[in-house]
Write a protein that holds these residues in place. Structure first.
Motif, short mmCIF file in Angstrom:
data_model
loop_
_atom_site.label_atom_id
_atom_site.label_comp_id
_atom_site.label_asym_id
_atom_site.label_seq_id
_atom_site.Cartn_x
_atom_site.Cartn_y
_atom_site.Cartn_z
N GLU A 65 0.81 -1.21 0.00
CA GLU A 65 0.00 0.00 0.00
C GLU A 65 0.85 1.26 0.00
O GLU A 65 0.39 2.32 -0.43
N LEU A 67 3.66 1.63 -1.70
CA LEU A 67 4.39 1.71 -2.96
C LEU A 67 3.98 2.90 -3.85
O LEU A 67 4.85 3.58 -4.39
N PRO A 68 2.69 3.20 -4.02
CA PRO A 68 2.32 4.32 -4.90
C PRO A 68 2.88 5.68 -4.47
O PRO A 68 3.05 6.57 -5.31
N ALA A 69 3.20 5.86 -3.22
CA ALA A 69 3.73 7.14 -2.74
C ALA A 69 5.23 7.28 -2.97
O ALA A 69 5.78 8.38 -2.84
N LYS A 70 5.89 6.21 -3.34
CA LYS A 70 7.34 6.26 -3.54
C LYS A 70 7.68 6.99 -4.84
O LYS A 70 7.10 6.71 -5.89
N MET A 73 8.29 4.85 -7.92
CA MET A 73 7.09 4.26 -8.51
C MET A 73 6.38 5.29 -9.39
O MET A 73 5.93 4.97 -10.49
N GLN A 74 6.30 6.52 -8.90
CA GLN A 74 5.67 7.57 -9.68
C GLN A 74 6.46 7.87 -10.94
O GLN A 74 5.86 8.10 -12.02
N TRP A 77 5.66 5.07 -13.42
CA TRP A 77 4.33 5.26 -14.03
C TRP A 77 4.39 6.33 -15.12
O TRP A 77 3.81 6.17 -16.18
N GLU A 87 -4.68 5.88 -15.13
CA GLU A 87 -5.56 6.72 -14.32
C GLU A 87 -4.93 8.11 -14.24
O GLU A 87 -3.77 8.29 -14.62
N ARG A 91 -0.96 6.33 -12.92
CA ARG A 91 -1.00 4.96 -12.40
C ARG A 91 -1.71 4.09 -13.44
O ARG A 91 -2.77 4.47 -13.94
N GLU A 94 -5.94 -0.74 -13.42
CA GLU A 94 -5.88 -2.14 -13.01
C GLU A 94 -7.30 -2.65 -12.78
O GLU A 94 -8.12 -1.97 -12.18
#
Length: 104
Positions: A65, A67-70, A73-74, A77, A87, A91, A94
Motif C-alpha cells: 500500500e 508503494l504508490p507514494a514512492k 514508482m511515480q 508510471w 488513471e 498509475r 488495473e
C-alpha cells in the motif's frame, strides 16, 4: 503469503517497447518492489486483446500500500504512461482478477 492478480491494457503498437522497458527494469524500482514485500511477479500478454495479466506474491508483512507514494514508482508510471491505459497521475489502470482455480 498472498497472491494477487490483475489486468492492465496496452495501447496498440506498444508491445515491443513495453517489453524492452521491463527488460531494463530500473534497479531502484526492483529494490522498492522487493522492499514492499513483492516477489515472484510475472506479467503475461494476450496479444489478441493487448491485455496484460499480472500475478504477484506478497510476503505476510508486505507494505504494498505504501508503494504508490514512492517517487521511483511515480517516475516509473510516468515513464510507462505513453504505452498503457492509465488513471489520473499515470498509475496504470488495473482490473482485479478473482481466483477461480488453483492446483499445487
Amino acid at each position: 503469503m498472498t497472491t494477487r492478480a490483475f489486468r492492465m491494457k496496452l495501447k496498440p503498437g506498444t508491445v515491443d517497447e513495453y517489453k524492452r522497458r521491463h527488460d531494463e527494469l530500473w534497479p531502484d524500482l526492483a529494490r522498492a518492489l522487493s522492499e514492499a514485500g513483492i516477489y515472484d511477479y510475472s506479467i503475461f500478454l494476450d496479444e489478441e486483446t493487448l491485455h496484460l495479466f499480472a500475478v504477484l506474491k506478497l510476503w505476510p508483512d508486505h507494505k504494498i500500500e505504501a508503494l504508490p507514494a514512492k517517487p521511483v514508482m511515480q517516475r516509473w508510471w510516468d515513464h510507462m504512461a505513453d504505452l498503457m491505459e492509465v488513471e489520473p497521475g499515470n498509475r496504470p489502470r488495473e482490473w482485479p482478477l478473482q481466483p477461480m482455480f488453483y492446483f499445487a
